[in-house]
Design an enzyme around this catalytic site. Structure first.
Site, PDB file in Angstrom:
ATOM      1  N   PHE A   1       0.789  -1.273   0.027  1.00 13.36           N
ATOM      2  CA  PHE A   1       0.046  -0.075   0.001  1.00 13.36           C
ATOM      3  C   PHE A   1       0.839   1.082  -0.172  1.00 13.36           C
ATOM      4  O   PHE A   1       1.920   1.143   0.636  1.00 13.36           O
ATOM      5  CB  PHE A   1      -0.835   0.064   1.236  1.00 13.36           C
ATOM      6  CG  PHE A   1      -2.056   1.092   1.406  1.00 13.36           C
ATOM      7  CD1 PHE A   1      -3.124   1.012   0.405  1.00 13.36           C
ATOM      8  CD2 PHE A   1      -1.632   2.204   1.772  1.00 13.36           C
ATOM      9  CE1 PHE A   1      -3.980   2.054   0.462  1.00 13.36           C
ATOM     10  CE2 PHE A   1      -2.764   3.185   2.054  1.00 13.36           C
ATOM     11  CZ  PHE A   1      -3.896   3.258   1.080  1.00 13.36           C
TER      12      PHE A   1
ATOM     13  N   ASP B   1       2.202  -5.282   8.225  1.00 11.33           N
ATOM     14  CA  ASP B   1       1.044  -4.507   8.066  1.00 11.33           C
ATOM     15  C   ASP B   1      -0.214  -5.185   8.079  1.00 11.33           C
ATOM     16  O   ASP B   1      -0.319  -5.880   7.219  1.00 11.33           O
ATOM     17  CB  ASP B   1       1.201  -3.187   6.908  1.00 11.33           C
ATOM     18  CG  ASP B   1      -0.021  -2.423   6.794  1.00 11.33           C
ATOM     19  OD1 ASP B   1      -1.213  -2.724   7.198  1.00 11.33           O
ATOM     20  OD2 ASP B   1       0.218  -1.447   6.176  1.00 11.33           O
TER      21      ASP B   1
ATOM     22  N   TYR C   1     -10.568   0.567  10.677  1.00 10.10           N
ATOM     23  CA  TYR C   1     -11.704   0.883  10.251  1.00 10.10           C
ATOM     24  C   TYR C   1     -12.239   0.087   9.108  1.00 10.10           C
ATOM     25  O   TYR C   1     -13.095   0.405   8.496  1.00 10.10           O
ATOM     26  CB  TYR C   1     -11.808   2.442   9.601  1.00 10.10           C
ATOM     27  CG  TYR C   1     -10.287   2.838   9.099  1.00 10.10           C
ATOM     28  CD1 TYR C   1     -10.300   2.548   7.521  1.00 10.10           C
ATOM     29  CD2 TYR C   1      -9.430   3.525   9.536  1.00 10.10           C
ATOM     30  CE1 TYR C   1      -9.269   2.726   6.839  1.00 10.10           C
ATOM     31  CE2 TYR C   1      -8.462   3.911   8.896  1.00 10.10           C
ATOM     32  CZ  TYR C   1      -8.323   3.678   7.464  1.00 10.10           C
ATOM     33  OH  TYR C   1      -7.232   4.036   6.841  1.00 10.10           O
ATOM     34  N   LYS C   2     -11.341  -1.190   8.742  1.00  8.83           N
ATOM     35  CA  LYS C   2     -11.863  -1.893   7.868  1.00  8.83           C
ATOM     36  C   LYS C   2     -12.459  -2.957   8.901  1.00  8.83           C
ATOM     37  O   LYS C   2     -13.806  -3.134   9.260  1.00  8.83           O
ATOM     38  CB  LYS C   2     -10.749  -2.392   7.182  1.00  8.83           C
ATOM     39  CG  LYS C   2      -9.785  -1.401   6.347  1.00  8.83           C
ATOM     40  CD  LYS C   2      -8.628  -1.936   5.650  1.00  8.83           C
ATOM     41  CE  LYS C   2      -7.789  -0.697   5.096  1.00  8.83           C
ATOM     42  NZ  LYS C   2      -8.361  -0.016   4.095  1.00  8.83           N
TER      43      LYS C   2
ATOM     44  N   ARG D   1     -12.739  -4.510  -6.772  1.00  8.02           N
ATOM     45  CA  ARG D   1     -12.602  -4.979  -5.366  1.00  8.02           C
ATOM     46  C   ARG D   1     -14.000  -5.256  -4.653  1.00  8.02           C
ATOM     47  O   ARG D   1     -14.707  -4.382  -4.559  1.00  8.02           O
ATOM     48  CB  ARG D   1     -11.590  -4.003  -4.448  1.00  8.02           C
ATOM     49  CG  ARG D   1     -10.313  -3.947  -4.827  1.00  8.02           C
ATOM     50  CD  ARG D   1      -9.482  -3.592  -3.547  1.00  8.02           C
ATOM     51  NE  ARG D   1      -9.994  -2.415  -2.656  1.00  8.02           N
ATOM     52  CZ  ARG D   1      -9.611  -1.927  -1.474  1.00  8.02           C
ATOM     53  NH1 ARG D   1      -8.670  -2.265  -1.200  1.00  8.02           N
ATOM     54  NH2 ARG D   1     -10.203  -1.049  -1.166  1.00  8.02           N
TER      55      ARG D   1
END
Lengths: 413, 413
Positions: free
Chosen positions: B142, B211, B236-237, B385
């Protein structure tokens, strides 16, 4: 502390208290900011700790509930665009800007003050030539500034040198890369000379970072007018943003093109959603962003800033000085002679918006004051801190605080 | 993609769709996690973007309102102790810990993922000898991880070398100080080999930072079991903490005594309220703290984590694999042959909890899917996605998503 207050002090009793109480009522009635108090959730407590955590603005609960239930709960991911979440850091920054004398486009909200100190100090150092091998910090700085400045020095190959704030102007020299100074000393409430120090640091060829935690929202700062390079500050004190609310970073427009952040997160990329492997920094205040902004807290802060609509910081400053003057007068009148020593400078030009009184057993004295409904705070080793937040602190609050302090100090131990 | 799905694909029409719809209903009825869905605020939307922003847990709105109105509004400064605000970062960290296979006392919540990447990578590098002069990062990381790792390299005098994740194990060597790898690739959904890479990095004498943004809450991580050194992740995922919720940092107990943070803020001091000019780091996870914690967002996260009470991550993983298998089968059945290519590895051991499909005009296709009530997201250059969040995604959701995707791809452009 002054002739007037010394005279009042001689009458240390009910009459003096009554007269001061009446004067407090008259001052409150004549206060042009008296209407602002209604914008906050307050009770009978005399809350003089707004310099640590500002009171809750009435605009906040509804806005936070809306963000949680509607924007997150119903719109979910769409809110990044449809509810304006993505641009919130720079939008909130632009709302803070006029309070600190900054034109739009130079302030971005997000992260903690400590993290922003790292960005600003490293950013300032990176504007300097390599032979400038030291960073100055005011010796009585709020601790985190000193710790983070030391880390910045270590990671940029410089030495950190603490000097008294009053000496910064003459100590800055050809070896100085950057200077970090607190605008108001968190302990004593002393206001440092932002225009003079900034000019002296510039004359030495260095850049200055101002920490505005204890001044923003309490007095005019004038960042642009005085040519400040970088500034940071929190928003949970005089800006009432809520516990641990996002801090902010100011990078003067003149430095934005060269600002080289030690935290080049994807939110500061010129095209964040291109997801490029290489980093190309965005232009403007956005370059100070790092990761995904903390929307719930940022929304609370944005709503909290509405209490400033139509308020001039100069008015706030005038009331702040009147409040602290009056509080000192009440202390003189109510408190046994010699039991407290004022650590805050008396000249208006050197005073922030708090009064620090040194006294014996200060921790116990503050605990008893809080029990009596007067909330200030204790700071090591012997300091009682009383913060005056002009949007909601009244002259009657100041009088009640002094009266209770007198009662506590007169009580048998 | 498999013999079974190829057979279904031959019957690309209403009958196949009907049979799959019935199977979805049976799978939902037999799902041991089906009760979790009721803990979230959901509507008729097929929400497959929980890998970007998790849905709102029903525990959150009331808790946030209480923090705003009661803890901030009424108790104000007292809440730092009386409402447990001060210890929230380590308390929330300990709630996250079991989800990532960490014993208590090693995780602290706060700051953004990017900021935590800086702490972890610099921390890992500082454990290495000076002659170890490079940092490895997975080449398809990322973006923010790569940008921040480059900054960490610059500030610690190392070189950053991107290598394919599959090559990290063999590329780590005597010059490697630290390695930063994403557990799941954000774009393709590929799951990288955490145990194998960790062991190889250790064999090379270096430390590894994982990560976990796209794996925590979706599959077992096993940080302690595999001897991971450092880890970071967002909340937050799959952890449903809310937009921009605080991230977290894991520092293995074995490294905590030597962990040397680049962000030594006052919250990580051994005695923060002593306000000492010199920095003495706290022991334990607390050393990963920096500035004042963001209480509103942290409280939302703490409430959100309640949905995990009684849930085993292994169950979540089993459902995640069943969901993505079933989705791929439905895609085979519903989508015109050759119109999409699956970028996510099919072997379970290499698959995270999302399916990435490459297709022409992917941005327009996703926009139309969203218009039809199926929310995934588009990632450059051509990726659709679809994230599967086992606590609230149903097999019927997977079927509906595939059916709508088929309809969009069959529609005339």
């Amino acid at each position: 502390m002054s002739d007037t207050s010394a005279r009042t002090h001689a009458a240390d009793g009910p009459e003096a208290g009554g007269e001061l109480h009446e004067r407090a009522a008259r001052l409150d009635a004549a206060d042009p900011l008296r209407g602002s108090r209604a914008h906050f959730v307050l009770d009978d407590t005399v809350y003089l700790d707004g310099n640590s955590l500002g009171a809750l603005p009435r605009t906040v609960p509804g806005r936070v509930a809306e963000v949680v239930r509607r924007e997150w709960g119903e719109l979910r991911i769409r809110s990044w665009t449809e509810s304006g979440w993505w641009t919130m850091p720079e939008r909130v920054g632009d709302r803070i800007a006029p309070l600190i004398g900054a034109a739009p486009g130079q302030v971005v909200a997000g992260d903690s003050t400590s993290v922003n100190v790292l960005k600003a100090v490293v950013g300032a150092v990176r504007l300097a030539d390599r032979e400038r091998d030291e960073i100055l910090v005011d010796a009585t700085t709020f601790p985190t500034d000193g710790y983070i400045a030391a880390s910045a020095a270590r990671m940029t190959g410089r030495t950190l040198r603490p000097v008294e704030a009053a000496a910064v102007a003459r100590e800055a020299g050809p070896r100085t890369a950057a200077v970090l100074v607190n605008h108001v000393d968190y302990r004593t409430g002393e206001l440092h000379d932002l225009p003079g120090i900034t000019a002296a640091v510039h004359a030495a060829g260095a850049r200055v970072v101002w920490d505005l935690c204890h001044s923003a929202g309490a007095l005019p700062v004038g960042l642009d007018a005085h040519g400040v390079d970088f500034a940071v500050g929190c928003t949970y004190k005089y800006l009432n943003g809520g516990p641990g609310a996002p801090a902010y970073l100011y990078v003067a427009a003149a430095h934005q093109g060269a600002f080289d952040s030690p935290l080049p997160g994807w939110n500061s990329h010129a095209e964040p959603f291109a997801m490029e492997a290489g980093y190309t920094p965005a232009d403007g205040a956005v370059r100070g962003r790092v990761g995904t902004p903390d929307i719930l807290s940022m929304a609370a802060l944005e709503a909290a800033l509405e209490v400033w609509d139509g308020v001039r910081v100069e008015e706030v400053r005038a009331k702040s000085l009147a409040l602290t003057d009056f509080f000192l007068e009440c202390v003189e009148a109510c408190v046994p002679s010699g039991s407290v020593v004022c650590a805050t400078p008396l000249p208006h030009g050197r005073r922030g918006s708090q009064i620090a009184l040194r006294c014996a057993d200060a921790a116990a004295v503050m605990a008893e004051l809080i029990r009596r409904g007067v909330v200030g705070d204790f700071r090591e080793p012997d300091v009682l801190r009383f913060g005056f937040t002009p949007l909601y602190t009244s002259f009657t609050d100041a009088w009640r605080a002094a009266r209770e302090l007198g009662a506590v100090l007169r009580a048998p131990a």
